[in-house]
Design an enzyme around this catalytic site. Sequence first.
Site, short mmCIF file in Angstrom:
data_model
loop_
_atom_site.label_atom_id
_atom_site.label_comp_id
_atom_site.label_asym_id
_atom_site.label_seq_id
_atom_site.Cartn_x
_atom_site.Cartn_y
_atom_site.Cartn_z
N THR A 167 5.24 -2.14 52.84
CA THR A 167 6.20 -1.38 52.60
C THR A 167 7.50 -1.64 52.78
OG1 THR A 167 5.10 -0.63 50.29
CG2 THR A 167 7.35 0.28 50.92
N ASN A 249 -2.93 11.70 52.82
CA ASN A 249 -3.43 13.08 52.22
C ASN A 249 -1.72 13.15 51.31
OD1 ASN A 249 -6.05 13.48 52.04
ND2 ASN A 249 -6.20 14.74 52.87
N GLU A 250 -0.98 13.32 52.25
CA GLU A 250 0.64 13.90 51.67
C GLU A 250 1.12 12.83 51.59
OE1 GLU A 250 1.63 15.13 56.52
OE2 GLU A 250 -0.07 17.00 56.71
N ARG A 252 0.74 11.07 49.44
CA ARG A 252 0.32 10.67 47.47
C ARG A 252 0.81 11.76 46.83
NH1 ARG A 252 -5.57 10.21 49.78
NH2 ARG A 252 -5.10 8.00 50.31
N GLN A 288 9.47 12.38 12.25
CA GLN A 288 8.77 13.24 12.96
C GLN A 288 7.86 12.77 13.64
OE1 GLN A 288 5.77 16.23 10.62
NE2 GLN A 288 7.22 17.45 11.57
N GLU A 372 -1.27 3.59 48.59
CA GLU A 372 -1.40 4.80 48.88
C GLU A 372 -2.96 5.23 48.20
OE1 GLU A 372 0.99 7.87 50.46
OE2 GLU A 372 2.48 5.88 50.20
C1 LIG Z 1 3.27 -3.02 46.81
C2 LIG Z 1 2.42 -2.50 47.66
C3 LIG Z 1 2.91 -1.81 48.58
C4 LIG Z 1 1.59 -1.18 49.54
N1 LIG Z 1 2.40 -0.82 50.90
C5 LIG Z 1 1.75 -0.57 51.29
C6 LIG Z 1 1.91 0.24 52.79
O1 LIG Z 1 3.39 0.16 53.26
N2 LIG Z 1 1.03 0.03 54.10
C7 LIG Z 1 -0.13 -0.11 53.72
O2 LIG Z 1 -0.70 -0.11 54.72
N3 LIG Z 1 -0.42 -0.77 52.22
C8 LIG Z 1 0.62 -1.08 51.88
N4 LIG Z 1 -0.25 -1.04 50.00
C9 LIG Z 1 -2.34 -1.49 49.75
C10 LIG Z 1 -2.09 -0.85 49.24
O3 LIG Z 1 -2.62 0.91 49.81
C11 LIG Z 1 -3.99 -1.71 49.01
O4 LIG Z 1 -3.64 -2.66 48.08
C12 LIG Z 1 -4.46 -0.60 48.11
O5 LIG Z 1 -5.09 0.18 48.77
C13 LIG Z 1 -6.16 -1.70 47.33
O6 LIG Z 1 -6.55 -2.32 48.00
P1 LIG Z 1 -6.94 -3.73 47.66
O7 LIG Z 1 -5.40 -4.42 47.25
O8 LIG Z 1 -7.74 -4.27 48.89
O9 LIG Z 1 -7.79 -3.54 46.32
P2 LIG Z 1 -9.14 -3.13 46.97
O10 LIG Z 1 -10.03 -2.46 48.12
O11 LIG Z 1 -9.86 -4.57 47.29
O12 LIG Z 1 -9.76 -2.55 45.76
C14 LIG Z 1 -9.94 -3.29 44.14
C15 LIG Z 1 -10.31 -2.15 42.72
O13 LIG Z 1 -11.68 -2.19 43.61
C16 LIG Z 1 -12.03 -0.43 42.75
N5 LIG Z 1 -13.18 -0.27 44.52
C17 LIG Z 1 -12.97 -0.66 45.35
N6 LIG Z 1 -14.03 0.07 46.19
C18 LIG Z 1 -14.27 1.48 45.25
C19 LIG Z 1 -15.64 2.80 45.79
N7 LIG Z 1 -16.26 1.83 46.53
N8 LIG Z 1 -15.94 2.65 43.61
C20 LIG Z 1 -15.07 2.45 43.02
N9 LIG Z 1 -14.00 1.43 43.19
C21 LIG Z 1 -13.73 0.57 43.68
C22 LIG Z 1 -10.40 0.04 43.22
O14 LIG Z 1 -10.04 1.01 42.87
C23 LIG Z 1 -9.56 -1.05 42.66
O15 LIG Z 1 -9.03 -1.28 41.26
C24 LIG Z 1 0.78 -1.72 48.93
C25 LIG Z 1 -0.05 -2.39 48.26
C26 LIG Z 1 0.64 -3.44 46.98
C27 LIG Z 1 0.31 -3.70 46.22
#
Ligand SMILES: Cc1cc2nc3c(=O)[nH]c(=O)nc-3n(C[C@H](O)[C@H](O)[C@H](O)COP(=O)(O)OP(=O)(O)OC[C@H]3O[C@@H](n4cnc5c(N)ncnc54)[C@H](O)[C@@H]3O)c2cc1C
Length: 389
Positions: A167, A249-250, A252, A288, A372
């Site tokens: 971001t 944590n913050e 969020r 309503q 986050e």
């Molecule tokens: C618009 C946007 C802005 C962002 N900005 C930033 C940023 O500024 N800086 C940064 O560092 N990142 C950023 N992110 C990244 C974001 O934090 C990640 O996309 C997010 O943490 C999820 O990771 P992933 O996309 O790899 O999904 P994955 O980790 O692959 O997850 C896919 C699915 O699997 C589920 N899952 C994964 N592991 C488990 C588990 N152990 N148990 C149950 N369910 C699980 C997840 O909940 C999700 O539903 C951004 C993402 C977007 C889309």
Amino acid sequence: MSVNTELIHPPLTVLSDDERLFRDSVYQFADREIRPHVRAMDDEAKIPRDLINKLFDLGVMGIEIPEGLGGGGARFFHSVLAVEALSRVDPSIGVLVDVQNTLVINAFLKWGHDEMKRRYLPKMAASAIGAYALSEAGSGSDAFAMATRASERGDDWSISGRKLWITNGNEADLFIVFANINPEAGYRGITAFIVERGTPGFTVGKKEDKLGIRASSTCELILEDCRVPRENVLGEVGKGYKIAIETLNEGRIGIGAQMVGLARGAWEYAAKYAQERKQFGKAIAENQGIQFQIAQMATEIEAARLMVYNAARMKDAGVPFVKEAAMTKLFASQVAERVTSLAIEIYGGYGFTKDYPVEKYWRDSKIGKIYEGTSNMQLQTIAKLVMGK
Ligand SMILES: Cc1cc2nc3c(=O)[nH]c(=O)nc-3n(C[C@H](O)[C@H](O)[C@H](O)COP(=O)(O)OP(=O)(O)OC[C@H]3O[C@@H](n4cnc5c(N)ncnc54)[C@H](O)[C@@H]3O)c2cc1C
């Protein structure tokens, strides 16, 4: 309104004079300076630089930076108020300000050494934008499985790897980049570095074309033997995991505020429209069924706002807030999705078009359950804490 100041615990939503003045100035700014541009920013997927300059002038880009370093000298709670007020009008502006304050400045204030604070914080209060680069293509929820590496080269660190989803990537002047200096040590090798735009070996790559918060840039970062001096390590070598955990944590709580603000923005449009739109010879709000939907939406927003304010005030009070922060983001993002979806239904067919503002709020709400830490990750944290594991 007169408030009983003898109460030991003032109500959460009662603001002090300085909080109210600050919040109101942001509300007014958002209506005056941002609202006219929301549609164009969404279409063009861009925040104009002159609007960003006005955010600096307003004082929302360095809220917690000490006054001596050019900032507002305010508290985390003020950051949350700003993110909520801006997101009511445009959640993309909300997240720009959120990342700047709740992640980047927060990390500098907590982990930066004095010289680093003197070098960067006055710039961040005046004109420099920050970004927070943790995620990668292969490591999202499992963020500490990152593949970006750093190694010592004389007086410098050399960083190589790729970050995804960052971001503010297009606008940022400085980036907190997490890299592992010793993969054999696992997460204990993770270190946070300050990388300035323009550093040789550092490039901002592809910008994502997104469903929502389209005006907020989300970019890939490419680091190829990117050299940063030793003094650009934020905190201690090998303690980057602690910085990531604690700042997120913050952060969020800030995302909770973004979700509350955007839900409120959609609700305002829906409540007004319901009183104007006539079917069967009367305003639809006279039914309503519609009144109950509007009341339910308002109730959920109020509950989510209480959670946001409580978690933020807990953080400022220095008491543990990790569970509350996770619950806040989980719940506020659920509320945002429900409220914005209902807002579209209240608008009927018109709500499904881009001629009206509510479809955008719904698109924007979706990210709350993802960044986050996804909702599943929040549930994992909450489960651990409530089950004493
Ligand atoms: C618009 C946007 C802005 C962002 N900005 C930033 C940023 O500024 N800086 C940064 O560092 N990142 C950023 N992110 C990244 C974001 O934090 C990640 O996309 C997010 O943490 C999820 O990771 P992933 O996309 O790899 O999904 P994955 O980790 O692959 O997850 C896919 C699915 O699997 C589920 N899952 C994964 N592991 C488990 C588990 N152990 N148990 C149950 N369910 C699980 C997840 O909940 C999700 O539903 C951004 C993402 C977007 C889309």
